[in-house]
Design a protein around this motif. Structure first.
Motif, PDB file in Angstrom:
ATOM      1  N   CYS A  76     -90.918 -13.167  11.987  1.00 25.60           N
ATOM      2  CA  CYS A  76     -89.741 -13.064  11.119  1.00 25.60           C
ATOM      3  C   CYS A  76     -90.094 -12.387   9.797  1.00 25.60           C
ATOM      4  CB  CYS A  76     -89.182 -14.451  10.838  1.00 25.60           C
ATOM      5  SG  CYS A  76     -88.573 -15.279  12.314  1.00 25.60           S
ATOM      6  N   GLY A  77     -89.130 -11.644   9.273  1.00 25.75           N
ATOM      7  CA  GLY A  77     -89.285 -11.031   7.966  1.00 25.75           C
ATOM      8  C   GLY A  77     -90.322  -9.931   7.898  1.00 25.75           C
ATOM      9  N   ILE A  78     -90.611  -9.320   9.030  1.00 22.57           N
ATOM     10  CA  ILE A  78     -91.616  -8.251   9.016  1.00 22.57           C
ATOM     11  C   ILE A  78     -90.976  -6.898   9.295  1.00 22.57           C
ATOM     12  CG2 ILE A  78     -93.526  -9.775   9.662  1.00 22.57           C
ATOM     13  CD1 ILE A  78     -93.380  -8.565  12.481  1.00 22.57           C
ATOM     14  N   THR A  79     -91.625  -5.881   8.811  1.00 23.08           N
ATOM     15  CA  THR A  79     -91.261  -4.502   9.078  1.00 23.08           C
ATOM     16  C   THR A  79     -92.511  -3.829   9.615  1.00 23.08           C
ATOM     17  OG1 THR A  79     -89.635  -4.486   7.301  1.00 23.08           O
ATOM     18  CG2 THR A  79     -90.427  -2.358   8.041  1.00 23.08           C
ATOM     19  N   GLY A  80     -92.342  -2.985  10.602  1.00 27.06           N
ATOM     20  CA  GLY A  80     -93.502  -2.325  11.183  1.00 27.06           C
ATOM     21  C   GLY A  80     -93.118  -1.050  11.886  1.00 27.06           C
ATOM     22  N   GLU A  81     -94.085  -0.497  12.592  1.00 22.91           N
ATOM     23  CA  GLU A  81     -93.863   0.744  13.327  1.00 22.91           C
ATOM     24  C   GLU A  81     -94.339   0.591  14.755  1.00 22.91           C
ATOM     25  OE1 GLU A  81     -95.506   4.130  11.352  1.00 22.91           O
ATOM     26  OE2 GLU A  81     -94.449   3.705   9.485  1.00 22.91           O
ATOM     27  N   LYS A  82     -93.625   1.261  15.665  1.00 20.00           N
ATOM     28  CA  LYS A  82     -93.978   1.305  17.087  1.00 20.00           C
ATOM     29  C   LYS A  82     -93.755   2.719  17.582  1.00 20.00           C
ATOM     30  CE  LYS A  82     -92.381  -3.321  18.403  1.00 20.00           C
ATOM     31  NZ  LYS A  82     -91.454  -4.054  19.266  1.00 20.00           N
ATOM     32  N   PHE A  83     -94.481   3.085  18.616  1.00 23.27           N
ATOM     33  CA  PHE A  83     -94.263   4.369  19.276  1.00 23.27           C
ATOM     34  C   PHE A  83     -93.804   4.064  20.687  1.00 23.27           C
ATOM     35  CE2 PHE A  83     -95.521   8.120  21.700  1.00 23.27           C
ATOM     36  CZ  PHE A  83     -94.945   9.109  20.927  1.00 23.27           C
ATOM     37  N   ASN A  88     -91.140   7.744  17.189  1.00 24.11           N
ATOM     38  CA  ASN A  88     -91.744   6.814  16.245  1.00 24.11           C
ATOM     39  C   ASN A  88     -90.645   5.892  15.724  1.00 24.11           C
ATOM     40  OD1 ASN A  88     -94.402   7.886  16.252  1.00 24.11           O
ATOM     41  ND2 ASN A  88     -93.660   9.595  15.030  1.00 24.11           N
ATOM     42  N   PHE A  89     -90.772   4.587  15.968  1.00 23.09           N
ATOM     43  CA  PHE A  89     -89.774   3.611  15.543  1.00 23.09           C
ATOM     44  C   PHE A  89     -90.280   2.822  14.347  1.00 23.09           C
ATOM     45  CE2 PHE A  89     -88.246   4.280  19.836  1.00 23.09           C
ATOM     46  CZ  PHE A  89     -86.873   4.156  19.705  1.00 23.09           C
ATOM     47  N   THR A  90     -89.408   2.635  13.372  1.00 21.04           N
ATOM     48  CA  THR A  90     -89.650   1.708  12.275  1.00 21.04           C
ATOM     49  C   THR A  90     -88.679   0.554  12.496  1.00 21.04           C
ATOM     50  OG1 THR A  90     -90.217   3.514  10.790  1.00 21.04           O
ATOM     51  CG2 THR A  90     -89.645   1.405   9.780  1.00 21.04           C
ATOM     52  N   PHE A  91     -89.217  -0.668  12.577  1.00 19.59           N
ATOM     53  CA  PHE A  91     -88.359  -1.811  12.866  1.00 19.59           C
ATOM     54  C   PHE A  91     -88.390  -2.835  11.737  1.00 19.59           C
ATOM     55  CE2 PHE A  91     -92.488  -3.021  14.462  1.00 19.59           C
ATOM     56  CZ  PHE A  91     -92.613  -4.353  14.085  1.00 19.59           C
ATOM     57  N   THR A  92     -87.314  -3.600  11.660  1.00 18.83           N
ATOM     58  CA  THR A  92     -87.192  -4.691  10.697  1.00 18.83           C
ATOM     59  C   THR A  92     -86.680  -5.908  11.449  1.00 18.83           C
ATOM     60  OG1 THR A  92     -86.620  -3.123   8.961  1.00 18.83           O
ATOM     61  CG2 THR A  92     -86.103  -5.437   8.542  1.00 18.83           C
ATOM     62  N   ASN A  93     -87.388  -7.022  11.297  1.00 20.39           N
ATOM     63  CA  ASN A  93     -86.991  -8.280  11.927  1.00 20.39           C
ATOM     64  C   ASN A  93     -86.447  -9.231  10.867  1.00 20.39           C
ATOM     65  OD1 ASN A  93     -88.001  -7.315  14.317  1.00 20.39           O
ATOM     66  ND2 ASN A  93     -89.847  -8.555  14.282  1.00 20.39           N
ATOM     67  N   GLU A  94     -85.270  -9.784  11.143  1.00 23.36           N
ATOM     68  CA  GLU A  94     -84.679 -10.800  10.277  1.00 23.36           C
ATOM     69  C   GLU A  94     -84.383 -12.012  11.133  1.00 23.36           C
ATOM     70  OE1 GLU A  94     -81.291  -9.287   8.211  1.00 23.36           O
ATOM     71  OE2 GLU A  94     -82.401  -7.604   7.370  1.00 23.36           O
ATOM     72  N   CYS A  95     -84.657 -13.203  10.594  1.00 20.09           N
ATOM     73  CA  CYS A  95     -84.451 -14.432  11.351  1.00 20.09           C
ATOM     74  C   CYS A  95     -83.530 -15.385  10.601  1.00 20.09           C
ATOM     75  CB  CYS A  95     -85.785 -15.128  11.615  1.00 20.09           C
ATOM     76  SG  CYS A  95     -86.907 -14.149  12.628  1.00 20.09           S
ATOM     77  N   CYS A  96     -82.946 -16.292  11.366  1.00 21.90           N
ATOM     78  CA  CYS A  96     -82.120 -17.350  10.801  1.00 21.90           C
ATOM     79  C   CYS A  96     -82.295 -18.595  11.676  1.00 21.90           C
ATOM     80  CB  CYS A  96     -80.662 -16.914  10.714  1.00 21.90           C
ATOM     81  SG  CYS A  96     -79.971 -16.264  12.258  1.00 21.90           S
ATOM     82  N   CYS A 101     -76.568 -17.822  14.745  1.00 19.51           N
ATOM     83  CA  CYS A 101     -76.509 -17.150  13.441  1.00 19.51           C
ATOM     84  C   CYS A 101     -76.848 -15.670  13.528  1.00 19.51           C
ATOM     85  CB  CYS A 101     -77.435 -17.846  12.448  1.00 19.51           C
ATOM     86  SG  CYS A 101     -79.174 -17.881  12.962  1.00 19.51           S
ATOM     87  N   ASN A 102     -77.393 -15.204  14.647  1.00 20.59           N
ATOM     88  CA  ASN A 102     -77.742 -13.797  14.770  1.00 20.59           C
ATOM     89  C   ASN A 102     -76.662 -12.978  15.473  1.00 20.59           C
ATOM     90  OD1 ASN A 102     -78.220 -14.898  17.313  1.00 20.59           O
ATOM     91  ND2 ASN A 102     -80.025 -13.657  17.710  1.00 20.59           N
ATOM     92  N   GLY A 103     -75.440 -13.476  15.445  1.00 20.22           N
ATOM     93  CA  GLY A 103     -74.319 -12.755  16.035  1.00 20.22           C
ATOM     94  C   GLY A 103     -73.783 -11.703  15.085  1.00 20.22           C
ATOM     95  N   ALA A 104     -73.001 -10.766  15.606  1.00 17.13           N
ATOM     96  CA  ALA A 104     -72.395  -9.725  14.775  1.00 17.13           C
ATOM     97  C   ALA A 104     -71.302 -10.337  13.922  1.00 17.13           C
ATOM     98  CB  ALA A 104     -71.825  -8.618  15.657  1.00 17.13           C
ATOM     99  N   SER A 105     -71.252  -9.947  12.662  1.00 25.13           N
ATOM    100  CA  SER A 105     -70.230 -10.481  11.769  1.00 25.13           C
ATOM    101  C   SER A 105     -69.047  -9.528  11.622  1.00 25.13           C
ATOM    102  CB  SER A 105     -70.836 -10.755  10.390  1.00 25.13           C
ATOM    103  OG  SER A 105     -71.376  -9.574   9.871  1.00 25.13           O
ATOM    104  N   ALA A 106     -69.019  -8.471  12.422  1.00 26.81           N
ATOM    105  CA  ALA A 106     -67.958  -7.472  12.292  1.00 26.81           C
ATOM    106  C   ALA A 106     -66.619  -7.967  12.822  1.00 26.81           C
ATOM    107  CB  ALA A 106     -68.353  -6.199  13.027  1.00 26.81           C
ATOM    108  N   ILE A 107     -66.639  -8.944  13.706  1.00 25.35           N
ATOM    109  CA  ILE A 107     -65.401  -9.437  14.298  1.00 25.35           C
ATOM    110  C   ILE A 107     -65.057 -10.771  13.645  1.00 25.35           C
ATOM    111  CG2 ILE A 107     -64.276 -10.118  16.453  1.00 25.35           C
ATOM    112  CD1 ILE A 107     -66.453  -8.403  17.872  1.00 25.35           C
ATOM    113  N   PRO A 108     -63.939 -10.880  12.900  1.00 22.48           N
ATOM    114  CA  PRO A 108     -63.625 -12.098  12.164  1.00 22.48           C
ATOM    115  C   PRO A 108     -63.556 -13.353  13.026  1.00 22.48           C
ATOM    116  CG  PRO A 108     -62.104 -10.327  11.578  1.00 22.48           C
ATOM    117  CD  PRO A 108     -62.950  -9.842  12.705  1.00 22.48           C
ATOM    118  N   GLY A 109     -63.013 -13.262  14.233  1.00 19.93           N
ATOM    119  CA  GLY A 109     -62.879 -14.442  15.077  1.00 19.93           C
ATOM    120  C   GLY A 109     -64.176 -14.879  15.720  1.00 19.93           C
ATOM    121  N   ALA A 110     -65.200 -14.062  15.637  1.00 14.97           N
ATOM    122  CA  ALA A 110     -66.466 -14.387  16.297  1.00 14.97           C
ATOM    123  C   ALA A 110     -67.100 -15.646  15.722  1.00 14.97           C
ATOM    124  CB  ALA A 110     -67.435 -13.211  16.182  1.00 14.97           C
ATOM    125  N   PHE A 111     -66.933 -15.889  14.428  1.00 17.78           N
ATOM    126  CA  PHE A 111     -67.518 -17.086  13.820  1.00 17.78           C
ATOM    127  C   PHE A 111     -66.928 -18.338  14.442  1.00 17.78           C
ATOM    128  CE2 PHE A 111     -69.402 -19.898  10.927  1.00 17.78           C
ATOM    129  CZ  PHE A 111     -68.433 -20.837  10.591  1.00 17.78           C
TER     130      PHE A 111
END
Length: 127
Positions: A76-83, A88-96, A101-111
């Motif tokens: 959790c909370g790391i950023t790194g690179e993968k091939f 070349n990928f740069t990734f960011t991991n966020e945890c909750c 809690c890791n669902g999309a917040s774009a849809i109001p009814g999803a909560f």
């Protein structure tokens, strides 16, 4: 009698939760947060919910992948690179650490849907 009741209620509040954590998991990494075909998954004990974003680039070509799953806390909370896939990928991991809690917040009814599903799953697995 009242001090015993108070002590019992306090003890119940201090006990660790036995309800398992549920997180969304994508069937496969998606190129849009809304394309993630996600479903609730019961995480193993000690894991958290992950939302990961990876940006792959080769020259002018760029692709963004989104992933959701359960993960150990050390990722959790790391950023790194993968091939991968010639990019070349740069990734960011966020945890909750709350249900779905890791669902999309774009849809109001999803909560509300997620909250109801989380409650139903908690009740189902707590018996």
């Amino acid at each position: 009698m009242m001090p015993c009741l108070f002590s019992f209620v306090l003890l119940l509040c201090l006990l660790p939760s036995v309800v398992p954590l549920f997180c969304y998991t994508c069937v496969f990494p998606a190129i849009s947060p809304l394309d993630c075909i996600r479903y609730p998954t019961r995480c193993p004990p000690g894991q958290l919910c992950l939302s990961s974003k990876a940006i792959g680039q080769k020259g002018e070509f760029q692709v963004v992948l989104y992933e959701k799953s359960c993960v150990i806390s050390s990722l959790c909370g790391i950023t790194g690179e993968k091939f991968a896939m010639g990019l070349n990928f740069t990734f960011t991991n966020e945890c909750c650490d709350t249900h779905l809690c890791n669902g999309a917040s774009a849809i109001p009814g999803a909560f509300y849907t997620g909250a109801l599903l989380s409650l139903a799953l908690s009740l189902l697995f707590s018996q």
